[in-house]
Design an enzyme around this catalytic site. Structure first.
Site, PDB file in Angstrom:
ATOM      1  N   ARG A  11       0.879  -1.170   0.000  1.00  0.00           N
ATOM      2  CA  ARG A  11       0.000   0.000   0.000  1.00  0.00           C
ATOM      3  C   ARG A  11       0.915   1.218   0.000  1.00  0.00           C
ATOM      4  NH1 ARG A  11      -0.462   4.435   3.815  1.00  0.00           N
ATOM      5  NH2 ARG A  11      -2.629   5.109   3.958  1.00  0.00           N
TER       6      ARG A  11
ATOM      7  N   ASP B   1       1.844   4.897   0.403  1.00  0.00           N
ATOM      8  CA  ASP B   1       1.340   6.007   1.204  1.00  0.00           C
ATOM      9  C   ASP B   1       1.416   7.331   0.438  1.00  0.00           C
ATOM     10  OD1 ASP B   1       0.589   7.133   3.910  1.00  0.00           O
ATOM     11  OD2 ASP B   1       2.486   8.184   3.596  1.00  0.00           O
TER      12      ASP B   1
ATOM     13  N   GLU C 237      -2.891   4.994  -1.493  1.00  0.00           N
ATOM     14  CA  GLU C 237      -3.577   6.018  -0.704  1.00  0.00           C
ATOM     15  C   GLU C 237      -3.346   7.312  -1.457  1.00  0.00           C
ATOM     16  OE1 GLU C 237      -3.557   8.456   3.487  1.00  0.00           O
ATOM     17  OE2 GLU C 237      -1.762   8.015   2.341  1.00  0.00           O
TER      18      GLU C 237
ATOM     19  N   ASP D 117     -11.024   7.202   1.301  1.00  0.00           N
ATOM     20  CA  ASP D 117     -11.200   8.173   2.382  1.00  0.00           C
ATOM     21  C   ASP D 117     -12.562   8.860   2.292  1.00  0.00           C
ATOM     22  OD1 ASP D 117      -8.725   7.907   3.753  1.00  0.00           O
ATOM     23  OD2 ASP D 117      -7.727   9.019   2.177  1.00  0.00           O
ATOM     24  N   ASP D 118     -13.055   9.084   1.070  1.00  0.00           N
ATOM     25  CA  ASP D 118     -14.363   9.732   0.922  1.00  0.00           C
ATOM     26  C   ASP D 118     -15.449   8.902   1.596  1.00  0.00           C
ATOM     27  OD1 ASP D 118     -13.025  11.596  -0.573  1.00  0.00           O
ATOM     28  OD2 ASP D 118     -14.225  11.358  -2.384  1.00  0.00           O
TER      29      ASP D 118
ATOM     30  N   HIS E  49     -15.099   6.748   4.093  1.00  0.00           N
ATOM     31  CA  HIS E  49     -14.947   6.881   5.538  1.00  0.00           C
ATOM     32  C   HIS E  49     -15.494   8.213   6.025  1.00  0.00           C
ATOM     33  CE1 HIS E  49     -12.811   8.711   8.935  1.00  0.00           C
ATOM     34  NE2 HIS E  49     -12.967   7.529   9.498  1.00  0.00           N
TER      35      HIS E  49
ATOM     36  N   ASP F  32      -4.751   6.455  10.435  1.00  0.00           N
ATOM     37  CA  ASP F  32      -4.857   7.896  10.187  1.00  0.00           C
ATOM     38  C   ASP F  32      -6.072   8.495  10.875  1.00  0.00           C
ATOM     39  OD1 ASP F  32      -2.703   8.876   8.733  1.00  0.00           O
ATOM     40  OD2 ASP F  32      -3.491   8.184   6.819  1.00  0.00           O
ATOM     41  N   GLN F  33      -7.233   7.932  10.576  1.00  0.00           N
ATOM     42  CA  GLN F  33      -8.474   8.566  11.009  1.00  0.00           C
ATOM     43  C   GLN F  33      -8.685   8.465  12.516  1.00  0.00           C
ATOM     44  OE1 GLN F  33      -9.587  10.204   8.682  1.00  0.00           O
ATOM     45  NE2 GLN F  33      -9.214   9.149   6.758  1.00  0.00           N
TER      46      GLN F  33
ATOM     47  N   GLY G 168      -5.710   7.774  14.837  1.00  0.00           N
ATOM     48  CA  GLY G 168      -4.515   8.322  15.469  1.00  0.00           C
ATOM     49  C   GLY G 168      -4.261   9.788  15.197  1.00  0.00           C
ATOM     50  N   ASN G 169      -4.809  10.315  14.116  1.00  0.00           N
ATOM     51  CA  ASN G 169      -4.635  11.738  13.848  1.00  0.00           C
ATOM     52  C   ASN G 169      -5.671  12.606  14.552  1.00  0.00           C
ATOM     53  OD1 ASN G 169      -2.276  11.761  12.352  1.00  0.00           O
ATOM     54  ND2 ASN G 169      -3.313  11.300  10.434  1.00  0.00           N
TER      55      ASN G 169
END
Length: 585
Positions: A256, A258, A291, A310-311, A313, A381-382, A384-385
């Site tokens: 994957r 990044d 990604e 991502d959209d 999510h 990401d979603q 932990g950020n």
């Protein structure tokens, strides 16, 4: 036993009879010396174009450094092993030493993928992950995805601050222990995918600017640092060979890539795809995943396997939580319609203006099959950020999350769950690293400044609640709490995960070879139903309701799942999902 080796252009390549060839691209250096522990330094031969090479009398286990102009000794940027970390010497290794137990493994077709994202350090390194494989396989997981494992500064890190792309991080185990993990996964029918980072290098242990400044493009900097000059042949080859190295020498089933949007030279992606196709054995399934903030559907049409959606999510997150700050603002106007577009066409943003970035974003994606998109409710990401690393169940109604989870695991998109999600984990997942001194202070304060624009953290006292990324306790507090698996909530979520993945395997996966949307209809705010044409004349219909309202729904054929135990015929209760399968002529 069959062994595998990928002969790199760069670094140390072991030959027979205790001989090793060393190669370094160092265009900023006039001369380079090879320093092998216990031996006198040897001057390397230059071709006048920045390439330095030397055959030396040493074998596996030899420790070495390159001494470049200015007298600085640096590790090998293509090192296979760094047992003392990114600031220590590199070690010559014998890639043929490991005896593979599953050399005939050919991977799995992409339609069978159910991905489990994890962080190696939090699960106890490669050996710790190996101990979890049976339970994951029994649940119905078919692939584990490792957050980046390339070597980084310190002993703990998300992996996106890596500086040696070819070197498995020593804190997680040895190179052979990584191979053993992959072997063990294959023995259980599990694919192993690796997250790789090619858009920047971390702040500690990156010596490339000292001897190869041409590696970087200072006019194309990104959010993460100085741009990388992919238009240089040596640079492009360095990263293409890195993908091949992981696929061939370690037998990973895919990578994957990044932050693809930060790689400006798109010709590199075509070259990568062609090299992979030419190198991987016929009949073996390997997957190239992206990604990509740019929503570049063209790369998916050109043969890349899939992209993190991502959209999808973001639309679901706004529906479930009502959050609208930061990038969630992009989806706050009409998240129901955004989700409808995701389910019908893949991306929400297909070229329209993005108010968060101030630029147009994306391209048309409606012609792509649903399996080109990886859907998720949570990931590193979603979660932990977020400033406090909260899991979704801490932010939304559990019954709404349950309905969304059913959508995730039953839709034709490829599902991905984040470690612990299968048992309803509430343990936060924080951003963590292991820097010291001034760099540690910069990271700590940068993290707090990043969230100062959010209403909850505009007050300095509240910003100080954000955990220190460098603190060991921040890392330890991010370990998924295993004891929660045994609670009533944990066992309920595990049973749900097993049930949904069983349904997916039996009813959906066999018909996912050529999926196309058959339309999406909005019932009301937070409620809609979507239909997909699958193989063999199958029509999958999913009714979903993430609101507190109740809706009338059409009667359908062959109900395969409903989340509400009290659903009345013809009605869709609040926070529920119903899935049906029809056979059509």
């Amino acid at each position: 036993m069959q062994t595998f080796r990928f002969r790199k252009t760069f670094g140390a390549e072991l030959l027979a009879d205790e001989q090793t060839v060393f190669t370094l691209w160092a265009p900023s250096s006039d001369e380079v010396f090879l320093e092998i522990e216990g031996m006198a330094a040897q001057k390397m031969r230059s071709d006048g174009q920045g390439h330095f090479s030397l055959k030396a009398a040493c074998g596996a286990g030899a420790r070495y450094l390159f001494r470049v102009s200015g007298g600085q000794s640096v590790p090998d940027p293509a090192s296979r092993s760094q047992p003392e970390g990114v600031l220590g010497p590199s070690v010559v290794t014998d890639p043929d030493a490991y005896q593979w137990q599953c050399p005939e493994w050919q991977g799995r077709p992409w339609n069978e993928a159910v991905i489990y994202e994890l962080h190696a350090g939090l699960l106890g390194g490669y050996s710790g992950i190996s101990q979890r494989l049976d339970e994951l396989a029994s649940l119905g997981i078919t692939a584990i995805e490792l957050m980046p494992i390339n070597s980084f500064g310190g002993t703990r890190n998300w992996g996106y601050d890596g500086v040696l792309p070819y070197t498995p991080a020593a804190p997680y185990g040895s190179p052979d222990e990584l191979k053993s993990l992959i072997d063990a996964a294959h023995a259980r029918g599990l694919m192993v995918i690796l997250d790789v980072v090619y858009n920047h290098f971390g702040p500690e242990g990156n010596f490339l600017p000292v001897y190869a400044d041409a590696f970087f493009d200072h006019e194309k900097n990104s959010t993460w640092g100085t741009g990388i000059a992919f238009d240089k042949p040596e640079v492009a080859k360095f990263f293409i060979e890195n993908v091949l190295y992981w696929l061939m020498e370690y037998r990973f089933d895919g990578v994957r890539i990044d932050a693809v949007s930060a790689i400006s030279d798109h010709t590199w992606f075509g070259a990568l795809r062609e090299r992979v196709k030419a190198t991987v054995e016929p009949g073996r399934h390997v997957h190239l995943i992206l990604e990509n903030e740019n929503n570049d559907a063209g790369l998916l049409r050109d043969g890349f396997t899939a992209q993190w959606n991502d959209d999808g999510h973001n639309a679901l997150h706004v529906l479930l939580t009502g959050e609208h700050e930061g990038y969630y603002k992009m989806f706050s106007k009409d998240p129901t319609q955004d989700l409808a577009r995701v389910l019908a066409e893949g991306f929400v943003y297909q070229g329209q203006f993005n108010p968060y970035s101030g630029k147009n974003r994306g391209m048309a994606s409606g012609d792509l099959p649903a399996t080109k998109f990886i859907l998720f409710l949570q990931n590193h990401d979603q979660t932990g950020n977020r400033a406090l690393g909260e899991r979704l169940l801490a932010l939304a109604k559990p019954e709404a999350v349950k309905a969304a989870y059913a959508l995730l695991l039953l839709s034709p998109m490829i599902p991905m769950i984040f470690m612990g999600e299968e048992w309803g984990c509430l343990t936060p997942f924080y951003f963590f690293c292991d820097f010291h001194g001034e760099l540690a202070e910069q990271v700590r304060e940068g993290r707090r400044k990043e969230f100062s624009q959010f209403a909850a953290f505009q007050d300095k006292k509240n910003r100080n609640r954000i955990p220190d990324p460098n603190a060991l306790e921040t890392f330890e507090a991010s370990r998924p709490e295993r004891a929660a698996r045994e609670t009533e909530t944990g066992t309920t979520w595990l049973a749900l995960t097993r049930q949904l993945l069983t349904l997916r395997r039996e009813w959906i996966v066999p018909y996912l070879h050529n999926v196309q949307s058959a339309g999406v209809h909005v019932l009301g705010v937070g409620a809609l139903y979507a239909r997909w044409r699958l193989d063999a004349g199958k029509i999958l219909t999913i009714f979903m309701n993430f609101s507190e309202n109740q809706y009338d729904i059409l009667e359908t054929y062959h109900l395969i799942y409903e989340s509400s135990e009290n659903r009345r015929v013809g009605l869709l209760p609040p926070f529920s999902l119903v899935a049906c399968m029809e056979d059509v002529a």
